[in-house]
Write a protein that holds these residues in place. Sequence first.
Motif, PDB file in Angstrom:
ATOM      1  N   ALA A  40      -2.242  19.375 -12.343  1.00  0.00           N
ATOM      2  CA  ALA A  40      -2.298  18.654 -11.940  1.00  0.00           C
ATOM      3  C   ALA A  40      -3.428  17.411 -11.000  1.00  0.00           C
ATOM      4  O   ALA A  40      -2.966  16.472 -10.724  1.00  0.00           O
ATOM      5  N   SER A  41      -4.524  17.705 -11.115  1.00  0.00           N
ATOM      6  CA  SER A  41      -5.111  16.825 -10.547  1.00  0.00           C
ATOM      7  C   SER A  41      -5.336  16.080 -11.756  1.00  0.00           C
ATOM      8  O   SER A  41      -5.434  14.560 -11.538  1.00  0.00           O
ATOM      9  N   VAL A  42      -4.540  16.008 -13.645  1.00  0.00           N
ATOM     10  CA  VAL A  42      -4.693  14.788 -14.285  1.00  0.00           C
ATOM     11  C   VAL A  42      -3.852  13.698 -13.648  1.00  0.00           C
ATOM     12  O   VAL A  42      -3.566  12.991 -13.458  1.00  0.00           O
ATOM     13  N   TRP A  43      -2.427  14.481 -12.980  1.00  0.00           N
ATOM     14  CA  TRP A  43      -1.432  13.838 -12.648  1.00  0.00           C
ATOM     15  C   TRP A  43      -1.437  13.096 -11.182  1.00  0.00           C
ATOM     16  O   TRP A  43      -0.820  11.942 -11.526  1.00  0.00           O
ATOM     17  N   LEU A  44      -2.079  13.298 -11.096  1.00  0.00           N
ATOM     18  CA  LEU A  44      -2.721  12.825  -9.919  1.00  0.00           C
ATOM     19  C   LEU A  44      -3.572  11.319  -9.561  1.00  0.00           C
ATOM     20  O   LEU A  44      -3.548  10.113  -9.311  1.00  0.00           O
ATOM     21  N   MET A  45      -4.821  11.519 -10.256  1.00  0.00           N
ATOM     22  CA  MET A  45      -5.456  10.712 -10.878  1.00  0.00           C
ATOM     23  C   MET A  45      -4.409   9.649 -11.318  1.00  0.00           C
ATOM     24  O   MET A  45      -4.789   7.855 -11.487  1.00  0.00           O
ATOM     25  N   ALA A  46      -3.756   9.871 -12.833  1.00  0.00           N
ATOM     26  CA  ALA A  46      -3.029   9.030 -12.975  1.00  0.00           C
ATOM     27  C   ALA A  46      -2.098   8.053 -12.084  1.00  0.00           C
ATOM     28  O   ALA A  46      -1.818   7.235 -12.178  1.00  0.00           O
ATOM     29  N   ALA A  47      -2.143   8.881 -11.220  1.00  0.00           N
ATOM     30  CA  ALA A  47      -0.399   8.398 -10.118  1.00  0.00           C
ATOM     31  C   ALA A  47      -1.334   7.086  -9.026  1.00  0.00           C
ATOM     32  O   ALA A  47      -0.932   6.020  -9.090  1.00  0.00           O
ATOM     33  N   ILE A  48      -3.003   7.952  -8.706  1.00  0.00           N
ATOM     34  CA  ILE A  48      -3.348   6.939  -7.757  1.00  0.00           C
ATOM     35  C   ILE A  48      -3.704   5.306  -9.260  1.00  0.00           C
ATOM     36  O   ILE A  48      -3.768   3.995  -8.653  1.00  0.00           O
ATOM     37  N   PHE A  49      -4.284   5.518 -10.127  1.00  0.00           N
ATOM     38  CA  PHE A  49      -4.904   4.965 -10.583  1.00  0.00           C
ATOM     39  C   PHE A  49      -3.369   3.507 -11.088  1.00  0.00           C
ATOM     40  O   PHE A  49      -3.476   2.451 -11.072  1.00  0.00           O
ATOM     41  N   THR A  50      -2.590   4.188 -11.403  1.00  0.00           N
ATOM     42  CA  THR A  50      -1.271   3.121 -11.750  1.00  0.00           C
ATOM     43  C   THR A  50      -1.143   2.792 -10.526  1.00  0.00           C
ATOM     44  O   THR A  50      -0.244   1.134 -10.816  1.00  0.00           O
ATOM     45  N   ILE A  51      -1.458   2.660  -9.693  1.00  0.00           N
ATOM     46  CA  ILE A  51      -0.801   2.385  -8.230  1.00  0.00           C
ATOM     47  C   ILE A  51      -1.978   1.655  -7.905  1.00  0.00           C
ATOM     48  O   ILE A  51      -1.050   0.118  -7.473  1.00  0.00           O
ATOM     49  N   LYS A  52      -2.964   1.440  -8.620  1.00  0.00           N
ATOM     50  CA  LYS A  52      -3.696   0.820  -8.145  1.00  0.00           C
ATOM     51  C   LYS A  52      -3.599  -0.483  -9.368  1.00  0.00           C
ATOM     52  O   LYS A  52      -4.174  -1.611  -8.832  1.00  0.00           O
ATOM     53  N   PHE A  53      -3.335  -0.280 -10.121  1.00  0.00           N
ATOM     54  CA  PHE A  53      -2.719  -1.344 -11.041  1.00  0.00           C
ATOM     55  C   PHE A  53      -1.558  -2.890 -10.660  1.00  0.00           C
ATOM     56  O   PHE A  53      -1.447  -3.319 -10.672  1.00  0.00           O
ATOM     57  N   ILE A  54      -1.094  -1.646 -10.389  1.00  0.00           N
ATOM     58  CA  ILE A  54       0.472  -2.114  -9.377  1.00  0.00           C
ATOM     59  C   ILE A  54       0.242  -2.923  -8.102  1.00  0.00           C
ATOM     60  O   ILE A  54       0.135  -4.145  -7.928  1.00  0.00           O
ATOM     61  N   VAL A  55      -0.733  -2.465  -7.253  1.00  0.00           N
ATOM     62  CA  VAL A  55      -1.169  -3.241  -5.917  1.00  0.00           C
ATOM     63  C   VAL A  55      -2.440  -4.036  -6.282  1.00  0.00           C
ATOM     64  O   VAL A  55      -2.202  -5.007  -5.819  1.00  0.00           O
ATOM     65  N   GLY A  56      -2.643  -3.343  -7.394  1.00  0.00           N
ATOM     66  CA  GLY A  56      -4.030  -5.011  -7.667  1.00  0.00           C
ATOM     67  C   GLY A  56      -5.155  -5.071  -7.459  1.00  0.00           C
ATOM     68  O   GLY A  56      -5.938  -5.705  -7.206  1.00  0.00           O
TER      69      GLY A  56
END
Length: 429
Positions: A413-429
């Motif tokens: 779950a922690s890896v899914w959470l971090m992957a989601a956070i990092f993906t959002i960061k790339f999208i938002v910029g």
Amino acid sequence: MLERLFKLREHGTTVRTEIIAGMTTFLTMAYIIFVNPSLLAQTGMDQGAVFVATCVAAAVGCFIMGLYANYPIAQAPGMGLNAFFTFSVVNGMGYTWEVALAAVFCSGVLFILLSLFRIREWIINSIPMSLRTGIASGIGLFLAFIALQSAGIIVGNPGTLIGLGDITSQKCLFAALGFVLTVALVHRNVKGAVMISILAVTALGIIFGDVKWHGVMDMPPSVAPTFMQLDFSGVFQVGMISVVFAFLFVDLFDTAGTLVGVASKAGLIKEDGKLPRLNRALLADSTATSIGALLGTSNTTSYVESTSGVAAGGRTGLTAVVVGIFFLLALFFSPLAGMIPAYATSGALLYVSVLMLSGIANIDWNDLTEAAPAAITCIMMPLTYSIAEGISFGFIAYAVIKLLSGKGRDVSASVWLMAAIFTIKFIVG
């Protein structure tokens, strides 16, 4: 008093042995008092103030580790983390060093909370070993890139982006000499090998006129230029999320690995495989990081060089306390630290990178769903000039590769959470 504090007889050691062990550890890791100010000064920070912050933060960390956790493990601002602070966060991403210090402080506070609420075990156990190994090895590659660049061995090239510099120049030759001398001395088990190499190259710089002589000892410079200069205004931007997490994760994994490794060598691990007073040791590390940020330096962490003191017989916190005392005494050698040229520390950086790269051998290369994300993490750190970006790509790659390979259940779950956070960061910029 010492017996009561450190339980020397219970650990089969003596005051004399602990003092010798502390001196041995200090000599092995004392290079940080030269390297850290040199690196952080490239952000615009006052080098004298960083020198003081480095020594005091290291001493505080050692005292807490020794007196509170009773472990023979020394602390100081961590290699890799200081490079990330300088070359990625400040020079790469464009944040001020004041904002970067605030990010370090926040990572320290988060580390304290994780230790107090025992979430640390959940995080470490849920992050796959391949990613942890990839992070450590990637930092090694990143340090190697910085070392070669600082020495002028690799330079910018309009056609290929990176090219070979003038390797016959005095700077390149001295940096190369520092590296090979360090490796040779370490191989011969010479105590303080890294520090000796740095000082030897600096002496050559003085002889050949590159470095001006400023003396060896003086009163410590003022820490005022960096003390309490944290700027929290930029910490809460989306782009800084990965930076704070990078500081936290690297410090967390580095500390956990060092504690287990050194404690194992010292015979301090119980029969059930658990480390006694682990939470106290983690609190020492995280508290020292927060205090170090207030003083004006990057994350303070446990040093694997502590194994040299353990090999000399150190078994209790008295060893760490002795190291802390030596760091305080080092405050009076600021003129010497101020003379150290960048090429003199390049060899030390390259040597540390070699040590960190050794973890690549532990990656399971037969399982591509584990090896590929680790490799992505390693590759992206030096190529993006950012530890944070390398970690981000690694987490995302791990989650996506496992999902598409039909192994989605292997992802915690922690890896899914971090992957989601990092993906959002790339999208938002």
